[in-house]
Design an enzyme around this catalytic site. Sequence first.
Site, mmCIF file in Angstrom:
data_model
loop_
_atom_site.group_PDB
_atom_site.id
_atom_site.type_symbol
_atom_site.label_atom_id
_atom_site.label_comp_id
_atom_site.label_asym_id
_atom_site.label_seq_id
_atom_site.Cartn_x
_atom_site.Cartn_y
_atom_site.Cartn_z
ATOM 1 N N LYS A 225 0.894 -1.174 0.000
ATOM 2 C CA LYS A 225 0.000 0.000 0.000
ATOM 3 C C LYS A 225 0.926 1.216 0.000
ATOM 4 O O LYS A 225 1.387 1.677 1.032
ATOM 5 C CB LYS A 225 -0.882 -0.006 1.249
ATOM 6 N N GLY B 265 6.540 5.333 8.082
ATOM 7 C CA GLY B 265 5.711 6.538 8.061
ATOM 8 C C GLY B 265 5.819 7.255 9.389
ATOM 9 O O GLY B 265 6.804 7.098 10.114
ATOM 10 N N SER B 266 4.793 8.020 9.707
ATOM 11 C CA SER B 266 4.860 8.866 10.902
ATOM 12 C C SER B 266 4.618 8.050 12.179
ATOM 13 O O SER B 266 3.987 6.989 12.155
ATOM 14 C CB SER B 266 3.809 9.965 10.803
ATOM 15 N N GLY C 79 2.059 5.017 12.944
ATOM 16 C CA GLY C 79 2.675 3.790 13.441
ATOM 17 C C GLY C 79 2.028 3.317 14.733
ATOM 18 O O GLY C 79 1.790 2.115 14.937
ATOM 19 N N GLU D 71 9.069 1.692 11.114
ATOM 20 C CA GLU D 71 10.179 2.624 10.861
ATOM 21 C C GLU D 71 9.557 4.003 10.794
ATOM 22 O O GLU D 71 8.863 4.324 9.833
ATOM 23 C CB GLU D 71 10.883 2.280 9.543
ATOM 24 N N CYS E 141 13.213 11.160 6.647
ATOM 25 C CA CYS E 141 13.112 10.792 8.066
ATOM 26 C C CYS E 141 14.397 11.168 8.785
ATOM 27 O O CYS E 141 14.386 11.445 9.983
ATOM 28 C CB CYS E 141 12.844 9.303 8.204
ATOM 29 N N GLU F 207 8.013 16.578 14.423
ATOM 30 C CA GLU F 207 8.627 16.421 13.102
ATOM 31 C C GLU F 207 7.773 17.172 12.083
ATOM 32 O O GLU F 207 6.565 16.942 11.994
ATOM 33 C CB GLU F 207 8.680 14.937 12.736
HETATM 34 P P1 NAD Z 1 2.017 8.760 7.138
HETATM 35 O O1 NAD Z 1 2.153 8.064 8.425
HETATM 36 O O2 NAD Z 1 0.976 9.811 6.990
HETATM 37 O O3 NAD Z 1 1.704 7.711 5.960
HETATM 38 C C1 NAD Z 1 2.543 6.627 5.675
HETATM 39 C C2 NAD Z 1 1.736 5.551 4.970
HETATM 40 O O4 NAD Z 1 0.759 5.052 5.877
HETATM 41 C C3 NAD Z 1 0.966 6.032 3.748
HETATM 42 O O5 NAD Z 1 0.972 5.017 2.769
HETATM 43 C C4 NAD Z 1 -0.428 6.243 4.299
HETATM 44 O O6 NAD Z 1 -1.437 6.146 3.312
HETATM 45 C C5 NAD Z 1 -0.529 5.113 5.291
HETATM 46 N N1 NAD Z 1 -1.505 5.310 6.388
HETATM 47 C C6 NAD Z 1 -1.931 6.486 6.917
HETATM 48 N N2 NAD Z 1 -2.832 6.231 7.911
HETATM 49 C C7 NAD Z 1 -2.950 4.889 8.004
HETATM 50 C C8 NAD Z 1 -3.713 4.016 8.837
HETATM 51 N N3 NAD Z 1 -4.529 4.494 9.767
HETATM 52 N N4 NAD Z 1 -3.565 2.691 8.667
HETATM 53 C C9 NAD Z 1 -2.718 2.193 7.735
HETATM 54 N N5 NAD Z 1 -1.991 2.962 6.904
HETATM 55 C C10 NAD Z 1 -2.102 4.292 7.047
HETATM 56 O O7 NAD Z 1 3.442 9.328 6.777
HETATM 57 P P2 NAD Z 1 3.910 10.180 5.510
HETATM 58 O O8 NAD Z 1 3.450 11.580 5.663
HETATM 59 O O9 NAD Z 1 3.592 9.447 4.268
HETATM 60 O O10 NAD Z 1 5.481 10.088 5.681
HETATM 61 C C11 NAD Z 1 6.216 10.894 6.523
HETATM 62 C C12 NAD Z 1 6.674 10.116 7.731
HETATM 63 O O11 NAD Z 1 7.391 8.948 7.348
HETATM 64 C C13 NAD Z 1 7.651 10.923 8.554
HETATM 65 O O12 NAD Z 1 7.338 10.754 9.912
HETATM 66 C C14 NAD Z 1 8.984 10.301 8.217
HETATM 67 O O13 NAD Z 1 9.984 10.535 9.163
HETATM 68 C C15 NAD Z 1 8.611 8.872 8.094
HETATM 69 N N6 NAD Z 1 9.633 8.103 7.375
HETATM 70 C C16 NAD Z 1 10.408 7.217 8.084
HETATM 71 C C17 NAD Z 1 11.413 6.499 7.451
HETATM 72 C C18 NAD Z 1 12.273 5.509 8.217
HETATM 73 O O14 NAD Z 1 12.946 4.688 7.596
HETATM 74 N N7 NAD Z 1 12.298 5.552 9.542
HETATM 75 C C19 NAD Z 1 11.629 6.675 6.085
HETATM 76 C C20 NAD Z 1 10.813 7.574 5.394
HETATM 77 C C21 NAD Z 1 9.811 8.277 6.048
#
Ligand code: NAD
Length: 472
Positions: free
Chosen positions: A173, A226-227, A231, A248, A282, A369
């Site tokens: 996804k 993701g965030s 998470g 992550e 990130c 962040e």
């Molecule tokens: P986000 O958490 O909004 O979304 C990430 C993914 O999760 C997307 O595909 C989104 O559609 C999905 N998602 C959102 N809500 C969900 C839910 N309730 N259930 C399941 N899936 C859901 O994050 P973003 O804005 O896409 O990315 C930015 C974040 O990602 C930042 O916090 C960044 O630091 C982090 N990030 C971490 C790493 C790492 O390796 N640690 C790498 C890249 C980005």
Amino acid sequence: MNEIANLIDGKEVPPASGKWLDKLRPADGALLCRVARSGAEDIARAVAAARRAQPAWADRTAVERGDLVRALALLLRDRREDASEIVAAETGKPLELALGETDAAVEMGLFIAGEGRRSYGRTTTASMKHRTVLTIRQPLGVAALVMSFNTPLPNVAWKAFPAVFCGNTAVVKPSEHTPASASFFAQLALEAGIPPGVVNVVHGLGTEAGAALVEHADVDLVSFTGSAETGRRINESAGARLAKVCLELGGKNALVVCDDADLENATRWALASAFSNAGQRCAAASRVVVFDAVYEDFRERLVSDARDLAPEPVISEDALERILGAVANAVSQGATLLAGGERPEGPGFQLAPTILEGAAPGDEISRTELFGPVTILYRVRDLDEAIAHVNDSPYGLTAAIHTASVHRALRFADKVQAGVVVVNGGTHGSEPHMGFGGVKNSGTGWREAGIEALDVYSDWKVVNLISDPALT
Ligand code: NAD
């Protein structure tokens, strides 16, 4: 690139809802494509396809799976221009940067492919005679791979290559902001000879498609990038049914500049760490912690060089407004804006590199962040205060220190709460063979990339061979 459907069992499938999301180009705000707005029905279909494909896939030898992973990596290398143009269009980043990311995704595939002829287990001793004990890796089954938009191809590659190499099948996804690169990757997987159903892609919003996927009872593993906020939610829902969950998450990474640092080098790395990819990394350096003695000198260099950088687009209008709102809020609470902080004239979601000072460590902007081109300068007396400052954060992903002192470098490396530390460089520097991940709110202890990634996508089994029961 008009309509991006789901890819299930090797076939393009429109969303059950019949609904599509508009994906806008960050560089100019124009419509780029329409994306399947999927929900539980589409997810169920993809998970069923992945489940059907998994036993035969896991029955292939590790060498065969490694060979197919290599074929996919090499195909991606052949198509690097096409892949990078897609990435550049849907993220708004320069083509040069996108090409580098595609190459990084290829390298991850080649590294994992090598595991086909390595993938070492262990042999160990036993208390009983004539008993041989060894460990073997086992796939988990169906893996849900959910990821962010910031480096869309590496984000898919870091998960999909090790997931399928280990004998799992996957439902990806991708971020709703970067659907095309994930679909491109999955189409190439089919072309490379990876069987239908092994890599499926379902598009849509996180709260709809994403939530349905991580909550699906037949998903064995959730690997999420993701965030921290998302998470946490995923950990609760997938954890409730005891699925394995690898998270992550975000960072509020600090780069420390000591009074014995090479200030030219420190400035170069602070700029690259804070502002490359419009700060949407990130590992971005969103805090720059500077010793008193060199604070003014360093600030002048950083601000002057930052003003020379061109604004770059962030991923969406919403992201831009959120970031600008946080900066305005920080200024209203007493921080000073030294550069940027405004939306330049013209189309797209551009934001100039932004630098603040005078925020307290406890202020919201110091602890949240922003995932944009914003960094904050802080002033400290010495190394101990710098380390305490860096560690006073909910996050612990990466950290960097600039110093000529081996003692300071080693002390910082030892005491800082982070998964990655860099001396005299940027707050990044990951490569395919290096485990990557963080502590505190930056993750749950798993490492992606490196052979550590295999631990996410496989379980260890201990095998006891009793060669002659009569003799034991
Ligand atoms: P986000 O958490 O909004 O979304 C990430 C993914 O999760 C997307 O595909 C989104 O559609 C999905 N998602 C959102 N809500 C969900 C839910 N309730 N259930 C399941 N899936 C859901 O994050 P973003 O804005 O896409 O990315 C930015 C974040 O990602 C930042 O916090 C960044 O630091 C982090 N990030 C971490 C790493 C790492 O390796 N640690 C790498 C890249 C980005």
